[in-house]
Design an enzyme around this catalytic site. Sequence first.
Site, short mmCIF file in Angstrom:
data_model
loop_
_atom_site.label_atom_id
_atom_site.label_comp_id
_atom_site.label_asym_id
_atom_site.label_seq_id
_atom_site.Cartn_x
_atom_site.Cartn_y
_atom_site.Cartn_z
N SER A 1 0.89 -1.34 0.01
CA SER A 1 0.08 -0.13 0.12
C SER A 1 1.06 1.86 0.31
O SER A 1 2.01 1.11 -0.85
CB SER A 1 -1.09 0.26 0.91
OG SER A 1 -1.35 0.75 1.57
N HIS B 1 -2.57 -1.25 -3.78
CA HIS B 1 -4.03 -0.51 -2.99
C HIS B 1 -3.51 1.06 -4.17
O HIS B 1 -2.12 2.13 -3.85
CB HIS B 1 -3.40 -0.15 -1.86
CG HIS B 1 -4.11 -1.18 -0.73
ND1 HIS B 1 -3.98 -1.03 0.45
CD2 HIS B 1 -4.59 -1.96 -1.28
CE1 HIS B 1 -4.29 -2.02 1.04
NE2 HIS B 1 -5.02 -2.74 0.33
N ASP C 1 -4.89 -4.86 5.89
CA ASP C 1 -5.00 -5.84 4.71
C ASP C 1 -4.47 -6.96 4.27
O ASP C 1 -2.61 -6.84 3.62
CB ASP C 1 -5.40 -4.87 3.30
CG ASP C 1 -6.31 -5.48 2.46
OD1 ASP C 1 -6.30 -6.91 2.51
OD2 ASP C 1 -6.21 -5.55 1.20
#
Length: 330
Positions: A138, A166, A259
């Site tokens: 991310s 992401h 995540d």
Amino acid sequence: MGGPCLKVGVLANSPAQVGEFVRLIQTAGHRASASLDASQPLPSVLPEADVWLATSNHSERARRLLESLDSTNTPIIYEDEGLVEGDEELASLGPAELRVKRAKRLANKLQLLAHGHVRDSSSQTRARAKHVWVLAASTGGPKAIAEFLDEIPATLSDVAFLYVQHIDSGTMETLKQVVDKHSAFCVRSLDAPCVIREKTVYLIPPNTQIDLLDSGVITPLDQPWLGDYSPSIDQVIAKVARVFAQRGGAIIFTGMGDDGARSSKLLHYRGGKVWVQSANSCAVDSMPVSVQALVDVSVDGAPAQLAQKLVAHFTALQASDSGIPTLFND
């Protein structure tokens, strides 16, 4: 059923099994375009088909023919006739009901392929990947992944990467350019079903879910990602754990949030590898730290170190497969 009618080849061990597979294909709404009975002499060249349906309990003759399919672009779906064992619901069904149940399961698999024939013409020289590793990131991810890929040589075989970052769909092309610049592997955007090939980095789209078939095909789905993250690292790693188990792996790089933590635990349980970027080398360490809270991570390090350890891991694995002794153990 959406999508075109597929031409399905059948490879079975007896005339009766051929007939049963043909009936399953027709019930699923597709066409059996060719049938081969492995109890008889088999041709050196397979007839044309969009996908092959093969028995999971294949004979030596069938095994040799299936191995030759590994160098082609044609996906294989294995029909497990032993699925009734241990399943009380299926065991209670009569022959006609059981056929409908099996046909529905087959139809679901074929439907994923029917939305777009497998396109893989640029990958003819690369074998199907034996191992699939998720590269998950991310905040700060593109820089970390670039440093990782800089250390992955073009000679590293057997493995493909699924890069889950992401990101919004508007910056995917920029991301692809960055990855292309730093990767000795082929870099592919995932816009149609394709066979997962070694020496390839697949960019997971942020706007549509993906699925992995047992035949080694990855396909986009016409569905948005569920939950707070797009794309969802947890969902991708869970699919790799389900399909590849001990042949799967995940490296959790820098990022905010958690995540990937829950599915990393599943992958670890299934025998796959879970590695993380070391906290002191992350732009934001939340993602790798959340994984370490749930999983006994075997390897950590800065991105370049992780790449070097991965190369050593596969060098040792390939040496072990060939009977060459090695001292490496991650």
